[in-house]
Design an enzyme around this catalytic site. Structure first.
Site, short mmCIF file in Angstrom:
data_model
loop_
_atom_site.label_atom_id
_atom_site.label_comp_id
_atom_site.label_asym_id
_atom_site.label_seq_id
_atom_site.Cartn_x
_atom_site.Cartn_y
_atom_site.Cartn_z
CB SER A 29 -1.77 -34.47 -25.51
OG SER A 29 -1.51 -34.09 -24.18
CG ASN A 30 -6.81 -33.46 -22.85
OD1 ASN A 30 -7.58 -33.47 -23.80
ND2 ASN A 30 -6.85 -34.35 -21.90
CG HIS A 31 -5.16 -26.88 -25.31
ND1 HIS A 31 -4.01 -26.40 -25.87
CD2 HIS A 31 -6.08 -26.92 -26.30
CE1 HIS A 31 -4.23 -26.16 -27.15
NE2 HIS A 31 -5.48 -26.48 -27.44
#
Ligand code: C5P
Length: 223
Positions: A29-31
């Site tokens: 995932s990503n921030h």
């Protein structure tokens, strides 16, 4: 009271991270808190737009009167957006932090540590670029993207605007710790093919109102 000048318009906004499964218990995932996209959804809704918010997993409540569609992966996000824009929308804003890659094959069982190796390799494949794909399909009359950069912010944003076929791009310097990411404050520069604007730094909610106003102004120059 806020003027209702977006009555009859449909805005579709993506927000939050995407989540790409590795196996049943792990993901890539990503921030992204989703705050900017949610604030934009609330601001467009407040001016009378029908708003569809296609959101990856976040901690946030859907803004009042906004239809939220919860998705996980980039593939799901693209499908949900296409679905929402089977009839072209007025405005699409891609505020989501979409994962660039996903597993070539998602493991159907939890992947186990093996005793004989300290290394582990995953084979990833590129995700579709949601906004570039939708832009090509003319899914909305006005396509707005974000560019989170850590250097050469304006130059990279400009090239993204062109490469992805966007009308406007909102450039964000994420190397600064006082703005962006999990912060409540943000400062951006908005670029079109031949113009640029820098709204004042402020809370994401205030900035979202400025950005919605800017998009409305831009729309009026295009029609
Ligand atoms: O990842 P990148 O910096 O190129 O993202 C810029 C813009 O493109 C953002 O608006 C983001 O939401 C969108 N994007 C997308 N699908 C991707 C990658 C980025 O819609 N796979």
């Amino acid at each position: 009271p806020t003027k209702q000048d977006l009555l009859g318009q449909h805005w579709v906004i993506t927000a939050g991270p995407t989540m790409e499964a590795i196996d049943p218990v792990r993901f890539i995932s990503n921030h992204s808190s989703g705050k900017m996209g949610y604030a934009l959804a609330a601001a467009a809704q407040a001016r009378g737009a029908k708003v569809t918010l296609v959101s990856g997993p976040t901690q946030l409540d859907a803004p009042q009167g906004v239809q939220r569609i919860a998705i996980k992966s980039a593939g799901d996000m693209l499908a949900a957006c296409r679905d929402a824009m089977s009839k072209p929308a007025d405005v699409f804003i891609g505020a989501a932090a979409v994962a660039d890659f996903r597993m070539k094959e998602v493991a159907s069982q939890k992947m186990k540590k093996t005793g004989d190796s300290d290394e582990m390799q995953l084979t990833l494949v590129k995700n579709p670029d949601v906004i570039a794909t939708l832009s090509q399909e003319k899914a909305a009359k006005c396509m707005v993207g974000f560019a989170a950069e850590t250097q050469d912010v304006i130059a990279y944003a400009k090239s993204k605007l062109e490469r992805k076929g966007l009308d406007l791009i909102i450039a964000n310097d994420v190397s600064r710790s006082d703005i962006g990411f999990n912060n409540d404050d943000n400062q951006v520069t908005v670029l079109s093919k031949d113009q640029q604007w820098t709204p004042p730094k402020g809370a994401k909610s205030a900035l979202a109102k400025e950005l919605v106003e800017l998009i409305i102004q831009y729309q009026s120059t295009q029609s």
